[in-house]
Design a protein around this motif. Structure first.
Motif, PDB file in Angstrom:
ATOM      1  N   TYR B 129       1.027  -1.222   0.231  1.00 50.76           N
ATOM      2  CA  TYR B 129      -0.171  -0.007   0.056  1.00 50.76           C
ATOM      3  C   TYR B 129       0.819   1.350  -0.159  1.00 50.76           C
ATOM      4  O   TYR B 129       0.539   2.240  -0.923  1.00 50.76           O
ATOM      5  N   GLU B 130       1.829   1.288   0.805  1.00 49.31           N
ATOM      6  CA  GLU B 130       2.965   2.271   0.800  1.00 49.31           C
ATOM      7  C   GLU B 130       3.410   2.525  -0.560  1.00 49.31           C
ATOM      8  O   GLU B 130       3.579   3.577  -1.101  1.00 49.31           O
ATOM      9  N   ASP B 131       3.752   1.284  -1.343  1.00 47.16           N
ATOM     10  CA  ASP B 131       4.244   1.700  -2.744  1.00 47.16           C
ATOM     11  C   ASP B 131       3.317   2.173  -3.722  1.00 47.16           C
ATOM     12  O   ASP B 131       3.390   3.148  -4.335  1.00 47.16           O
ATOM     13  N   CYS B 132       1.946   1.761  -3.351  1.00 51.27           N
ATOM     14  CA  CYS B 132       1.010   2.441  -4.237  1.00 51.27           C
ATOM     15  C   CYS B 132       0.976   4.058  -3.870  1.00 51.27           C
ATOM     16  O   CYS B 132       0.897   4.744  -5.218  1.00 51.27           O
ATOM     17  N   TRP B 133       1.006   4.666  -2.832  1.00 49.27           N
ATOM     18  CA  TRP B 133       1.110   5.840  -2.734  1.00 49.27           C
ATOM     19  C   TRP B 133       2.202   6.535  -3.196  1.00 49.27           C
ATOM     20  O   TRP B 133       2.502   7.640  -3.726  1.00 49.27           O
ATOM     21  N   SER B 134       3.363   5.782  -3.012  1.00 46.46           N
ATOM     22  CA  SER B 134       4.952   6.291  -3.667  1.00 46.46           C
ATOM     23  C   SER B 134       4.731   6.459  -5.078  1.00 46.46           C
ATOM     24  O   SER B 134       5.058   7.287  -5.623  1.00 46.46           O
ATOM     25  N   ASP B 135       4.100   5.392  -5.741  1.00 42.82           N
ATOM     26  CA  ASP B 135       3.968   5.502  -7.118  1.00 42.82           C
ATOM     27  C   ASP B 135       3.160   6.909  -7.597  1.00 42.82           C
ATOM     28  O   ASP B 135       3.460   7.672  -8.367  1.00 42.82           O
ATOM     29  N   ILE B 136       2.176   7.084  -6.745  1.00 44.37           N
ATOM     30  CA  ILE B 136       1.233   8.131  -7.050  1.00 44.37           C
ATOM     31  C   ILE B 136       1.873   9.304  -6.986  1.00 44.37           C
ATOM     32  O   ILE B 136       2.065  10.355  -7.906  1.00 44.37           O
ATOM     33  N   LEU B 137       2.784   9.578  -5.999  1.00 41.95           N
ATOM     34  CA  LEU B 137       3.497  10.796  -5.576  1.00 41.95           C
ATOM     35  C   LEU B 137       4.854  11.176  -6.517  1.00 41.95           C
ATOM     36  O   LEU B 137       5.098  12.170  -7.015  1.00 41.95           O
ATOM     37  N   GLN B 138       5.251   9.903  -6.973  1.00 39.71           N
ATOM     38  CA  GLN B 138       6.508   9.787  -7.844  1.00 39.71           C
ATOM     39  C   GLN B 138       5.884  10.115  -9.276  1.00 39.71           C
ATOM     40  O   GLN B 138       6.821  10.805  -9.836  1.00 39.71           O
ATOM     41  N   ALA B 139       5.111   9.692  -9.747  1.00 40.27           N
ATOM     42  CA  ALA B 139       4.595  10.324 -11.012  1.00 40.27           C
ATOM     43  C   ALA B 139       4.364  11.752 -10.969  1.00 40.27           C
ATOM     44  O   ALA B 139       4.848  12.295 -12.087  1.00 40.27           O
ATOM     45  N   ALA B 140       3.801  12.122 -10.117  1.00 43.60           N
ATOM     46  CA  ALA B 140       3.319  13.717  -9.923  1.00 43.60           C
ATOM     47  C   ALA B 140       4.708  14.288  -9.939  1.00 43.60           C
ATOM     48  O   ALA B 140       4.807  15.472 -10.490  1.00 43.60           O
ATOM     49  N   GLN B 141       5.798  13.761  -9.222  1.00 48.78           N
ATOM     50  CA  GLN B 141       7.197  14.486  -9.053  1.00 48.78           C
ATOM     51  C   GLN B 141       7.876  14.492 -10.354  1.00 48.78           C
ATOM     52  O   GLN B 141       8.569  15.518 -10.748  1.00 48.78           O
ATOM     53  N   LYS B 142       7.828  13.338 -11.182  1.00 50.95           N
ATOM     54  CA  LYS B 142       8.322  13.240 -12.371  1.00 50.95           C
ATOM     55  C   LYS B 142       7.979  14.100 -13.670  1.00 50.95           C
ATOM     56  O   LYS B 142       8.719  14.454 -14.231  1.00 50.95           O
ATOM     57  N   ASP B 151      10.912  16.057  -0.389  1.00 48.55           N
ATOM     58  CA  ASP B 151      11.156  14.384  -0.203  1.00 48.55           C
ATOM     59  C   ASP B 151       9.854  13.760  -0.030  1.00 48.55           C
ATOM     60  O   ASP B 151       9.165  13.957   0.970  1.00 48.55           O
ATOM     61  N   LEU B 152       9.763  12.860  -1.122  1.00 49.98           N
ATOM     62  CA  LEU B 152       8.590  12.127  -1.261  1.00 49.98           C
ATOM     63  C   LEU B 152       8.141  11.036  -0.131  1.00 49.98           C
ATOM     64  O   LEU B 152       7.105  10.764   0.271  1.00 49.98           O
ATOM     65  N   ALA B 153       9.476  10.604   0.621  1.00 51.01           N
ATOM     66  CA  ALA B 153       9.081   9.750   1.527  1.00 51.01           C
ATOM     67  C   ALA B 153       8.364  10.291   2.789  1.00 51.01           C
ATOM     68  O   ALA B 153       7.582  10.021   3.346  1.00 51.01           O
ATOM     69  N   THR B 154       9.043  11.485   2.923  1.00 51.95           N
ATOM     70  CA  THR B 154       8.461  12.335   4.174  1.00 51.95           C
ATOM     71  C   THR B 154       6.959  13.106   3.800  1.00 51.95           C
ATOM     72  O   THR B 154       6.075  12.817   4.672  1.00 51.95           O
ATOM     73  N   LEU B 155       6.867  13.232   2.635  1.00 49.73           N
ATOM     74  CA  LEU B 155       5.633  13.666   2.183  1.00 49.73           C
ATOM     75  C   LEU B 155       4.349  12.687   2.430  1.00 49.73           C
ATOM     76  O   LEU B 155       3.323  12.720   2.890  1.00 49.73           O
ATOM     77  N   ARG B 156       4.813  11.203   2.005  1.00 49.71           N
ATOM     78  CA  ARG B 156       3.946  10.304   1.824  1.00 49.71           C
ATOM     79  C   ARG B 156       3.586  10.218   3.308  1.00 49.71           C
ATOM     80  O   ARG B 156       2.159   9.998   3.792  1.00 49.71           O
ATOM     81  N   LEU B 157       4.563  10.010   4.359  1.00 49.68           N
ATOM     82  CA  LEU B 157       4.348   9.652   5.802  1.00 49.68           C
ATOM     83  C   LEU B 157       3.443  10.881   6.607  1.00 49.68           C
ATOM     84  O   LEU B 157       2.641  10.461   7.327  1.00 49.68           O
TER      85      LEU B 157
END
Lengths: 206, 206
Positions: B129-142, B151-157
């Motif tokens: 599930y965390e990876d699911c969110w990371s994908d969403i945020l990474q796509a947005a940042q990319k 920092d996406l890890a911090t943002l997700r948390l």
DNA sequence: ATTTTTTTCTAACGTCTGTTAGAATTATTC
DNA sequence: GAATAATTCTAACAGACGTTAGAAAAAAAT
């Protein structure tokens, strides 16, 4: 300081640490006593009940973080901007939670698990701390630093909620509480959307 | 569905509800059984141990919210912006947590209190599930929708932490999970600072 | 309706908890 | 150093918990 006062303080410190480390259910009176080379029944000389120990830890936990925030703000120049005040308060909160206070950490970790009567007894100091934050945010909104249509109660809960959740995953080896506060403040105050960089999915921005 | 499967499902539903309502320590096997008009020892016909019940509740809790987020995103048009995707995911998360799933609520409420071995067993589905969110945020940042220096890890948390903390105070009488998601998304995506309205303390903006 | 299988009850176990009262020990006062 | 006060130990209690094995009841199969 009398022997009793000294012992009581030691026991509370140990209780706060154990609650912080192990959560509510895993900390028994015998466990707290053993950590101080004592027997469980001895704690009744100093405290009326386990609930009294918990109540003390919870109250001290909020008082410490509240004091830290108030003092950090008081140390700012009168000319400090609302943004600076918010950032400063966030830093103070996270420092207390993550670096300085077992009591504050323990409060965050076990408040939701404590008996209802103990939770209720903690509400007065909690409300005072919440009001401290509300004051900070209201002043900012009043002066236009925060948009008028922002719901401050929700914002405060979101902010405190996000900060307190860090207790579960914060790792000092990956950065300090101050650095974390900066990240959080940047995200929340400035927003994470890059308004001028918004592109359609599938497009790479150069 | 066989009787055993039906009973097992009922017991799990009840366990999830009781854990959500009362937290970890206050829910015993006898309590779960009593809520279904049964005796505590009977649960051993259906489950190997209390830990197995907890593990099931925790796993189902994450699977439900993960599925809700994935399905909500899949229902979006391919042309949906990153902002829309993030908002949609937040809505789905908060709906599952606050309105639809005792399991998800129970997971958020008791995960930190569960035995270490049970927590460990839940990590696989949590990571997914965390990876699911990371994908969403990474796509947005990319694509530049989120600044490169965030920092996406911090943002997700931060995001998940803030949303999950709502479980302690959300009141449906004061608005829906969707409305709350909107508030949170506005605050976090757009930021709360009014850049053009920034004034010194003591000045009222007209 | 009887037999077999499934499901639940039940009594018991061992362990742990918070708590109590009085004995024992330690610290303080004179 | 003796007396007094403070502090801790200790054994015990009642209650709660998760768990087990076999009896009893209920459900399913024939």
């Amino acid at each position: 300081m009398t022997k009793a006062a000294s012992t009581k303080a030691r026991l509370l410190d140990t209780a706060a640490r154990l609650f912080r480390e192990n959560g509510y259910a895993a900390v028994s009176l015998r466990g707290i006593a053993a950590a101080e080379k004592m027997q469980g029944g001895s704690l009744y000389y100093h405290f009326k009940s386990k609930e009294e120990i918990i109540a003390d830890v919870l109250n001290i936990g909020i008082e410490i973080v509240h004091k830290a925030v108030v003092e950090a703000l008081a140390a700012l120049p009168a000319s400090a901007s609302h943004e600076t005040r918010i950032r400063t308060a966030m830093k103070a909160h996270l420092r207390a939670l993550l670096e300085h206070s077992d009591y504050t950490s323990a409060n965050v970790r076990i408040f939701g698990q404590a008996p209802k009567s103990v939770q209720k007894a903690n509400l007065k100091v909690r409300r005072a701390y919440e009001d401290c934050w509300s004051d900070i945010l209201q002043a900012a909104q009043k002066d236009g630093a925060i948009a008028q249509n922002t719901d401050l109660a929700t914002l405060r809960l979101m902010l405190i909620g996000a900060m307190n959740a860090t207790l579960e995953w914060f790792d000092p080896k990956r950065g300090s509480a101050d650095q974390l506060a900066d990240h959080f403040a940047n995200n929340l105050l400035n927003g994470v959307l890059n308004k001028s960089g918004q592109n359609k999915p599938g497009k790479t921005r150069t």
